[in-house]
Design an enzyme around this catalytic site. Structure first.
Site, PDB file in Angstrom:
ATOM      1  N   LYS A  59     -54.997  29.438   0.124  1.00  0.00           N
ATOM      2  CA  LYS A  59     -55.503  29.841   1.442  1.00  0.00           C
ATOM      3  C   LYS A  59     -56.669  30.822   1.351  1.00  0.00           C
ATOM      4  O   LYS A  59     -57.471  30.930   2.261  1.00  0.00           O
ATOM      5  CB  LYS A  59     -54.384  30.470   2.285  1.00  0.00           C
ATOM      6  CG  LYS A  59     -53.310  29.504   2.727  1.00  0.00           C
ATOM      7  CD  LYS A  59     -53.627  28.936   4.069  1.00  0.00           C
ATOM      8  CE  LYS A  59     -52.506  28.158   4.750  1.00  0.00           C
ATOM      9  NZ  LYS A  59     -51.377  27.687   3.994  1.00  0.00           N
ATOM     10  N   SER A  84     -47.914  33.771  10.096  1.00  0.00           N
ATOM     11  CA  SER A  84     -46.875  34.617   9.518  1.00  0.00           C
ATOM     12  C   SER A  84     -46.843  34.400   8.021  1.00  0.00           C
ATOM     13  O   SER A  84     -46.054  34.986   7.309  1.00  0.00           O
ATOM     14  CB  SER A  84     -45.519  34.263  10.130  1.00  0.00           C
ATOM     15  OG  SER A  84     -45.308  32.877  10.012  1.00  0.00           O
ATOM     16  N   GLU A 210     -45.160  15.600   2.395  1.00  0.00           N
ATOM     17  CA  GLU A 210     -44.571  16.498   3.399  1.00  0.00           C
ATOM     18  C   GLU A 210     -43.073  16.618   3.178  1.00  0.00           C
ATOM     19  O   GLU A 210     -42.456  15.733   2.578  1.00  0.00           O
ATOM     20  CB  GLU A 210     -44.660  15.906   4.807  1.00  0.00           C
ATOM     21  CG  GLU A 210     -45.941  15.492   5.305  1.00  0.00           C
ATOM     22  CD  GLU A 210     -45.842  15.011   6.750  1.00  0.00           C
ATOM     23  OE1 GLU A 210     -46.314  15.746   7.609  1.00  0.00           O
ATOM     24  OE2 GLU A 210     -45.332  13.908   7.004  1.00  0.00           O
ATOM     25  N   GLY A 214     -39.981  17.118   8.299  1.00  0.00           N
ATOM     26  CA  GLY A 214     -41.149  17.266   9.171  1.00  0.00           C
ATOM     27  C   GLY A 214     -42.230  16.272   8.810  1.00  0.00           C
ATOM     28  O   GLY A 214     -43.282  16.638   8.298  1.00  0.00           O
ATOM     29  N   ASP A 216     -44.385  14.586  10.458  1.00  0.00           N
ATOM     30  CA  ASP A 216     -45.340  14.314  11.547  1.00  0.00           C
ATOM     31  C   ASP A 216     -46.651  13.727  11.019  1.00  0.00           C
ATOM     32  O   ASP A 216     -47.273  12.892  11.658  1.00  0.00           O
ATOM     33  CB  ASP A 216     -45.624  15.582  12.342  1.00  0.00           C
ATOM     34  CG  ASP A 216     -46.198  16.675  11.458  1.00  0.00           C
ATOM     35  OD1 ASP A 216     -45.431  17.249  10.663  1.00  0.00           O
ATOM     36  OD2 ASP A 216     -47.415  16.933  11.544  1.00  0.00           O
ATOM     37  N   SER A 310     -49.722  24.561  -4.578  1.00  0.00           N
ATOM     38  CA  SER A 310     -50.474  25.299  -3.552  1.00  0.00           C
ATOM     39  C   SER A 310     -50.267  26.803  -3.549  1.00  0.00           C
ATOM     40  O   SER A 310     -51.154  27.542  -3.125  1.00  0.00           O
ATOM     41  CB  SER A 310     -50.142  24.731  -2.177  1.00  0.00           C
ATOM     42  OG  SER A 310     -48.743  24.778  -1.964  1.00  0.00           O
TER      43      SER A 310
HETATM   44  C1  LIG Z   1     -50.506  26.719   4.092  1.00  0.00           C
HETATM   45  C2  LIG Z   1     -49.827  26.213   2.910  1.00  0.00           C
HETATM   46  C3  LIG Z   1     -49.598  24.843   2.710  1.00  0.00           C
HETATM   47  C4  LIG Z   1     -50.019  23.800   3.723  1.00  0.00           C
HETATM   48  O1  LIG Z   1     -51.409  23.771   3.843  1.00  0.00           O
HETATM   49  P1  LIG Z   1     -52.139  23.090   5.072  1.00  0.00           P
HETATM   50  O2  LIG Z   1     -53.569  23.320   4.839  1.00  0.00           O
HETATM   51  O3  LIG Z   1     -51.629  23.752   6.328  1.00  0.00           O
HETATM   52  O4  LIG Z   1     -51.744  21.656   5.058  1.00  0.00           O
HETATM   53  C5  LIG Z   1     -48.992  24.437   1.542  1.00  0.00           C
HETATM   54  N1  LIG Z   1     -48.589  25.319   0.614  1.00  0.00           N
HETATM   55  C6  LIG Z   1     -48.778  26.649   0.762  1.00  0.00           C
HETATM   56  C7  LIG Z   1     -48.311  27.556  -0.321  1.00  0.00           C
HETATM   57  C8  LIG Z   1     -49.403  27.144   1.914  1.00  0.00           C
HETATM   58  O5  LIG Z   1     -49.579  28.468   2.046  1.00  0.00           O
END
Ligand SMILES: *Cc1c(COP(=O)(O)O)cnc(C)c1O
Length: 328
Positions: A59, A84, A210, A214, A216, A310
């Site tokens: 992020k 959050s 996903e 969820g 979606d 991620s």
């Molecule tokens: C936000 C987040 C996601 C999902 O990312 P999107 O861009 O909303 O699809 C996945 N893993 C982590 C660790 C995140 O912080």
């Protein structure tokens, strides 16, 4: 929210520009491999480890890129967001590095640790009652009153472009791949990575992953329009969204081949795998892509496969609880 304005989708060129802005600010995270994972799946897996990114998740890329594009008036007034989770910390840290003010709207019952981390990065935290108040309305009011620029967690072209730099770095390291697995919440990471894949490895299949509870995104891709669901109950807290973003869907429907789902139990097994075999802490949402490969949801036999990990932000006690439930 109603969307009347046409949605402007980012392009690979925006990802290249984002990569320039992020140079020296974001970490170029490692791409790791595991002989055990390859043996278990019969594929050749490359893990792009954004759990080692600044503030512990990809992020940072999108938030920093969006703020780096601010003009002087925007810089003077500062940045605002509602989140959050990891996006809150990403905005607070990016604002601090840019020397501007940040305000983060968080639910009053947000984990104390996350509120603390956001404040430590210099963000002003404003809390709201998630059961009686509308965070988007509060955001709009504050942005009008204070002139602050709202940067949402995923539904924004500059955020998508920033997230795409993660896959750009991965392909630069591995060359073309057969399959790219990317976790999916609101679709910032998936949209950005799909654009990078189309440019750098045109034949690569891009698959979003996903939580089962969820799906979606999967429903939306199949239906050809954004489907809304109730807040899903899953341990993947970064993917507890009710629908993908509009900018995101515009990119996803054109560039993503499929969206699959994995169960919470499969996420727990994958967390334990990463801890035991690769000695790393990955948060539940960060395990989505890997879980699809390790549990055969996507057949990776004989394929070269990129997997986006991620993030790694999880309470140690929660991590210990979850991992101790795994049986492999
Ligand atoms: C936000 C987040 C996601 C999902 O990312 P999107 O861009 O909303 O699809 C996945 N893993 C982590 C660790 C995140 O912080």
């Amino acid at each position: 929210m109603t969307a009347t304005a046409p949605v402007s989708a980012p392009t690979y060129h925006d990802i290249e520009s984002a990569a320039e802005r992020l140079k020296g600010a974001a970490h170029r995270t490692p791409v790791l491999t595991s002989t055990t994972a390859n043996r278990m799946t019969g594929g050749e897996l490359f893990f792009k480890c954004e759990n080692y990114q600044r503030m512990g998740a990809f992020k940072f890329r999108g938030a920093y890129n969006a703020i780096a594009k601010f003009d002087d008036a925007q810089r003077a007034a500062g940045v605002l967001t509602f989140s959050s989770g990891n996006h809150a910390q990403a905005i607070a840290l990016s604002a601090k590095l840019a020397g501007i003010k940040s305000t983060i709207i968080m639910p009053s019952d947000a984990p104390a640790l996350k509120v603390k981390a956001t404040k430590e990065y210099g963000g002003e935290v404003i809390t709201y009652d998630r059961y009686t108040e509308d965070r988007e309305a509060i955001g709009r009011r504050l942005s009008e009153e204070r002139g602050m620029t709202l940067i949402p967690p995923y539904d924004h072209p500059d955020v998508i472009a920033g997230q795409g730099t993660a896959a750009k770095e991965l392909f630069e390291e591995t060359g073309p791949l057969d399959i790219l697995l990317v976790c999916l919440g609101g679709g910032g990471l998936l949209a950005g990575c799909a654009l990078a894949a189309r440019a750098l490895s045109p034949d690569c299949k891009v698959i979003g992953v996903e939580p089962e509870a969820g799906n979606d995104g999967q429903q939306s891709l199949r239906k050809g329009e954004i489907v809304h669901i109730a807040v899903p109950k899953t341990i993947a807290d970064g993917a507890m969204v009710t629908h993908v973003g509009e900018h995101n869907f515009e990119v996803i429907r054109r560039n993503v081949d499929d969206i699959v789902t994995v169960s919470d139990a499969q996420l727990v097994q994958t967390m334990a795998f990463f801890a035991e075999r690769m000695k790393m802490i990955v948060e539940p949402t960060g395990c989505l892509g890997a879980a699809a490969a390790l549990h055969g949801v996507v057949d990776v036999k004989g394929k070269r496969v990129g997997i986006l990990i991620s993030g790694g932000n999880v309470d140690l006690s929660r991590f210990a609880d979850l991992v101790s439930q795994a049986n492999f």
